[in-house]
Design a protein around this motif. Sequence first.
Motif, mmCIF file in Angstrom:
data_model
loop_
_atom_site.group_PDB
_atom_site.id
_atom_site.type_symbol
_atom_site.label_atom_id
_atom_site.label_comp_id
_atom_site.label_asym_id
_atom_site.label_seq_id
_atom_site.Cartn_x
_atom_site.Cartn_y
_atom_site.Cartn_z
ATOM 1 N N SER A 1 0.852 -1.179 0.000
ATOM 2 C CA SER A 1 0.000 0.000 0.000
ATOM 3 C C SER A 1 0.887 1.229 0.000
ATOM 4 N N PRO A 2 0.368 2.367 -0.447
ATOM 5 C CA PRO A 2 1.185 3.589 -0.479
ATOM 6 C C PRO A 2 1.770 3.916 0.892
ATOM 7 N N GLY A 3 3.065 4.165 0.914
ATOM 8 C CA GLY A 3 3.729 4.538 2.151
ATOM 9 C C GLY A 3 4.069 3.386 3.065
ATOM 10 N N LYS A 4 3.752 2.176 2.642
ATOM 11 C CA LYS A 4 4.024 1.003 3.465
ATOM 12 C C LYS A 4 4.989 0.060 2.758
ATOM 13 N N GLU A 5 5.646 -0.778 3.547
ATOM 14 C CA GLU A 5 6.537 -1.775 2.971
ATOM 15 C C GLU A 5 5.729 -2.909 2.358
ATOM 16 N N ARG A 6 6.359 -3.610 1.431
ATOM 17 C CA ARG A 6 5.714 -4.768 0.830
ATOM 18 C C ARG A 6 5.551 -5.846 1.892
ATOM 19 N N GLU A 7 4.361 -6.406 2.001
ATOM 20 C CA GLU A 7 4.091 -7.362 3.065
ATOM 21 C C GLU A 7 3.641 -8.709 2.510
ATOM 22 N N PHE A 8 3.989 -9.729 3.242
ATOM 23 C CA PHE A 8 3.621 -11.093 2.889
ATOM 24 C C PHE A 8 2.116 -11.296 3.013
ATOM 25 N N VAL A 9 1.539 -11.998 2.049
ATOM 26 C CA VAL A 9 0.122 -12.335 2.080
ATOM 27 C C VAL A 9 -0.063 -13.851 2.206
ATOM 28 N N ALA A 10 0.523 -14.598 1.284
ATOM 29 C CA ALA A 10 0.338 -16.052 1.288
ATOM 30 C C ALA A 10 1.434 -16.703 0.470
ATOM 31 N N ALA A 11 1.686 -17.974 0.755
ATOM 32 C CA ALA A 11 2.683 -18.726 -0.005
ATOM 33 C C ALA A 11 2.262 -20.182 -0.095
ATOM 34 N N LEU A 12 2.766 -20.825 -1.135
ATOM 35 C CA LEU A 12 2.491 -22.240 -1.366
ATOM 36 C C LEU A 12 3.811 -22.943 -1.643
ATOM 37 N N LYS A 13 4.025 -24.068 -0.987
ATOM 38 C CA LYS A 13 5.248 -24.845 -1.173
ATOM 39 C C LYS A 13 5.049 -25.841 -2.304
ATOM 40 N N ARG A 14 5.947 -25.800 -3.282
ATOM 41 C CA ARG A 14 5.763 -26.575 -4.490
ATOM 42 C C ARG A 14 5.722 -28.077 -4.219
ATOM 43 N N THR A 15 6.570 -28.574 -3.337
ATOM 44 C CA THR A 15 6.737 -30.020 -3.186
ATOM 45 C C THR A 15 5.499 -30.715 -2.627
ATOM 46 N N ASP A 16 4.814 -30.081 -1.682
ATOM 47 C CA ASP A 16 3.672 -30.760 -1.068
ATOM 48 C C ASP A 16 2.415 -29.890 -1.031
ATOM 49 N N ALA A 17 2.471 -28.722 -1.684
ATOM 50 C CA ALA A 17 1.329 -27.800 -1.754
ATOM 51 C C ALA A 17 0.896 -27.279 -0.389
ATOM 52 N N SER A 18 1.786 -27.300 0.597
ATOM 53 C CA SER A 18 1.466 -26.677 1.874
ATOM 54 C C SER A 18 1.239 -25.184 1.658
ATOM 55 N N THR A 19 0.318 -24.630 2.418
ATOM 56 C CA THR A 19 -0.005 -23.213 2.267
ATOM 57 C C THR A 19 0.241 -22.461 3.574
ATOM 58 N N TYR A 20 0.569 -21.199 3.429
ATOM 59 C CA TYR A 20 0.921 -20.345 4.559
ATOM 60 C C TYR A 20 0.270 -18.986 4.332
ATOM 61 N N TYR A 21 -0.240 -18.385 5.400
ATOM 62 C CA TYR A 21 -0.971 -17.121 5.271
ATOM 63 C C TYR A 21 -0.535 -16.120 6.330
ATOM 64 N N ALA A 22 -0.615 -14.860 5.958
ATOM 65 C CA ALA A 22 -0.502 -13.799 6.949
ATOM 66 C C ALA A 22 -1.722 -13.852 7.845
ATOM 67 N N HIS A 23 -1.530 -13.470 9.087
ATOM 68 C CA HIS A 23 -2.642 -13.524 10.052
ATOM 69 C C HIS A 23 -3.818 -12.689 9.579
ATOM 70 N N SER A 24 -3.523 -11.568 8.929
ATOM 71 C CA SER A 24 -4.576 -10.633 8.540
ATOM 72 C C SER A 24 -5.487 -11.176 7.446
ATOM 73 N N VAL A 25 -5.057 -12.195 6.722
ATOM 74 C CA VAL A 25 -5.870 -12.721 5.612
ATOM 75 C C VAL A 25 -6.293 -14.159 5.839
ATOM 76 N N SER A 26 -5.782 -14.787 6.879
ATOM 77 C CA SER A 26 -6.103 -16.190 7.143
ATOM 78 C C SER A 26 -7.608 -16.359 7.329
ATOM 79 N N GLY A 27 -8.169 -17.349 6.638
ATOM 80 C CA GLY A 27 -9.599 -17.594 6.696
ATOM 81 C C GLY A 27 -10.397 -16.827 5.675
ATOM 82 N N ARG A 28 -9.776 -15.861 5.014
ATOM 83 C CA ARG A 28 -10.472 -15.059 3.987
ATOM 84 C C ARG A 28 -9.867 -15.271 2.608
ATOM 85 N N PHE A 29 -8.572 -15.441 2.528
ATOM 86 C CA PHE A 29 -7.875 -15.627 1.261
ATOM 87 C C PHE A 29 -7.446 -17.084 1.116
ATOM 88 N N THR A 30 -7.393 -17.538 -0.138
ATOM 89 C CA THR A 30 -6.948 -18.901 -0.415
ATOM 90 C C THR A 30 -5.960 -18.881 -1.571
#
Length: 125
Positions: A39-68
Amino acid sequence: QVQLVETGGGLAQAGGSLRLSCAASGRTNSRYLGWFRQSPGKEREFVAALKRTDASTYYAHSVSGRFTISADMTDNDILYLQLNSLVPEDTGVYYCAHTGPSSSYYRTPRYYDFWGQGTQVTVSS
């Protein structure tokens, strides 16, 4: 050089949904595929990631349960981010990114080797 292209951004009302896509021009053999936002004036922040080998997913607390996060890795990588229950604080430029093949970290932008150009998401109240 592999290029990443994001699509699907736009304007949504609070409570609404959007779906972002990120297509790679080739295979990066990345260990993690991720989404970040800025966002303007803010640093780039992590939202979500997926691990290629086993498709494990990881989310920022702020989007967990809302983003997939999900991916189609059958050919060239296509990464998706489904954004539900949007709030105005989700507004920003969303970037997809791929790490190198041996990266152990997925929450920090500097560990990602390939970046898309970004797509704007604007959530109105």
